[in-house]
Design a protein around this motif. Structure first.
Motif, PDB file in Angstrom:
ATOM      1  N   TRP A  53      -1.362   0.464   5.382  1.00  0.00           N
ATOM      2  CA  TRP A  53      -0.526  -0.575   5.728  1.00  0.00           C
ATOM      3  C   TRP A  53       1.005  -0.098   5.524  1.00  0.00           C
ATOM      4  O   TRP A  53       2.224  -0.575   6.352  1.00  0.00           O
ATOM      5  N   ASN A  54       1.293   0.447   4.160  1.00  0.00           N
ATOM      6  CA  ASN A  54       2.343   0.778   3.790  1.00  0.00           C
ATOM      7  C   ASN A  54       2.822   2.042   4.645  1.00  0.00           C
ATOM      8  O   ASN A  54       4.170   2.102   4.590  1.00  0.00           O
ATOM      9  N   ARG A  56       2.471   2.280   7.854  1.00  0.00           N
ATOM     10  CA  ARG A  56       2.823   1.684   9.155  1.00  0.00           C
ATOM     11  C   ARG A  56       4.066   0.799   8.773  1.00  0.00           C
ATOM     12  O   ARG A  56       4.992   0.972   9.601  1.00  0.00           O
ATOM     13  N   THR A  57       4.433   0.164   7.628  1.00  0.00           N
ATOM     14  CA  THR A  57       5.598  -0.909   7.416  1.00  0.00           C
ATOM     15  C   THR A  57       6.508  -0.086   7.026  1.00  0.00           C
ATOM     16  O   THR A  57       7.764  -0.461   6.843  1.00  0.00           O
ATOM     17  N   PHE A  62       6.323  -7.545   5.082  1.00  0.00           N
ATOM     18  CA  PHE A  62       5.967  -8.016   6.141  1.00  0.00           C
ATOM     19  C   PHE A  62       5.975  -9.459   6.212  1.00  0.00           C
ATOM     20  O   PHE A  62       5.158  -9.902   5.297  1.00  0.00           O
ATOM     21  N   CYS A  67       8.545 -11.537  11.763  1.00  0.00           N
ATOM     22  CA  CYS A  67       8.109 -10.465  12.687  1.00  0.00           C
ATOM     23  C   CYS A  67       8.101 -10.881  14.056  1.00  0.00           C
ATOM     24  O   CYS A  67       8.335 -10.351  15.143  1.00  0.00           O
ATOM     25  N   LEU A  85       5.108  -3.491  15.862  1.00  0.00           N
ATOM     26  CA  LEU A  85       4.480  -3.562  14.555  1.00  0.00           C
ATOM     27  C   LEU A  85       3.737  -4.543  14.222  1.00  0.00           C
ATOM     28  O   LEU A  85       2.469  -4.382  13.687  1.00  0.00           O
ATOM     29  N   TYR A  86       3.799  -5.559  14.785  1.00  0.00           N
ATOM     30  CA  TYR A  86       3.024  -6.726  14.526  1.00  0.00           C
ATOM     31  C   TYR A  86       1.610  -6.527  15.128  1.00  0.00           C
ATOM     32  O   TYR A  86       0.429  -6.699  14.559  1.00  0.00           O
ATOM     33  N   LEU A  89      -0.155  -3.988  12.965  1.00  0.00           N
ATOM     34  CA  LEU A  89      -0.960  -4.262  11.969  1.00  0.00           C
ATOM     35  C   LEU A  89      -1.929  -5.444  12.024  1.00  0.00           C
ATOM     36  O   LEU A  89      -3.150  -5.136  11.227  1.00  0.00           O
ATOM     37  N   THR A 192       0.356  -6.054  -0.559  1.00  0.00           N
ATOM     38  CA  THR A 192      -0.073  -5.772   0.809  1.00  0.00           C
ATOM     39  C   THR A 192      -1.148  -7.012   1.081  1.00  0.00           C
ATOM     40  O   THR A 192      -0.962  -7.299   2.270  1.00  0.00           O
ATOM     41  N   GLN A 195       0.592  -9.888   2.267  1.00  0.00           N
ATOM     42  CA  GLN A 195       1.004  -9.733   3.629  1.00  0.00           C
ATOM     43  C   GLN A 195      -0.011  -9.655   4.853  1.00  0.00           C
ATOM     44  O   GLN A 195       0.275 -10.429   5.909  1.00  0.00           O
TER      45      GLN A 195
END
Length: 290
Positions: A53-54, A56-57, A62, A67, A85-86, A89, A192, A195
């Protein structure tokens, strides 16, 4: 499946702590849909997921609504970049080992059928449903271990959530509640897990809102990905389900008129915490009369 569900040819030699992160969401006017969702996994599941996750963001905190609608920290970013991005994730959650449940309520029908006659509250129903469902997942895990619930930090609901959680521990099935940590915890959106739960909660809410809202829309891509995983489930309190709950006598709330009279007598306003206080007061009165 999550690590906890792997049963074949596995020998477990150490305890595993399970963690569930949760969040809440509502439509923009807070009039049509209310939802709560939770994501559950082991320490290993969350460590692996957090790293991905981290990555990708890229360290950006997030917020699903921001977003998805190009607001807040995502306002200056290209629309296509936010959508990508949405989607990425959502797919990351879908392809992880995490297990989740999102519960949504048609607020209008719920208020008409259950809230006014029986003094039920949508927050109660969603919170109870998510906590009990995820605790049952912990009960089914090998190895079996405690589950910690961590919800998004929100001063408006933290006290009420704590009371609700305590009620579950005091009144829930012993085999399940013995696996729950003594108290519910809270964390900021920097976490995370919060999020990720935020994204699932928004998809839970939008899934029902797109069906009952003023504009009918097809199933969102993110919701399709989550549901196709088989590990993320949505439950909806539609009008039909609310009517069935009332018919089955599953509602255990007190009459709304009595609650409103109690509020007036004590100079209080309607809130989740006062609703809980009223329930405690009614039970104490019943115990005295028994």
């Amino acid at each position: 499946m999550s690590n906890c569900a792997v049963l074949v040819n596995q020998v477990w030699l150490e305890a595993v702590m399970y963690t569930a992160y949760g969040d809440e969401s509502a439509d923009e006017n807070k009039q049509r849909v209310f939802a709560i969702a939770g994501l559950f996994g082991s320490q290993t599941d969350w460590a692996d997921f957090t790293e991905k996750w981290n990555s990708r963001t890229n360290g950006v905190i997030f917020h699903a609504n921001d977003c998805d609608s190009d607001q807040g920290d995502f306002k200056s970013r290209p629309h296509a970049e936010n959508k990508k991005l949405y989607a990425d994730l959502a797919n990351l959650i879908a392809n992880s080992n995490l297990i989740g449940l999102g519960v949504s309520i048609n607020t209008k029908d719920f208020n008409e059928i259950l809230a006014k006659p029986y003094n039920e509250h949508p927050y109660y129903v969603c919170f109870f449903s998510v906590v009990i469902w995820l605790t049952k997942r912990a009960h089914a895990c090998i190895p079996r271990d405690k589950i910690e619930f961590i919800f998004d930090r929100n001063p408006e609901i933290e006290f009420s959530a704590g009371q609700l959680y305590d009620r579950i521990i005091r009144t829930g099935p012993p085999d399940f509640v013995n696996l729950m940590q003594d108290k519910v915890s809270f964390a900021s959106s920097k976490t995370t897990g919060i999020q990720a739960a935020d994204l699932v909660t928004r998809e839970t809410m939008k899934h029902l809102d797109n069906d009952i809202g003023p504009v009918k829309r097809n199933v969102r891509g993110a919701a399709k990905a989550l549901l196709a995983s088989g590990r993320i489930k949505f439950e909806q309190f539609t009008r039909e389900r609310c009517l069935q709950a009332a018919k089955d006598g599953a509602v255990k709330g007190y009459m709304r008129a009595d609650y409103e009279e109690w509020l007036r007598a004590n100079g209080l306003h309607d809130s989740v915490s006062n609703n809980l206080r009223y329930g405690q007061w009614r039970r104490s009165q019943e115990l005295r009369q028994s």
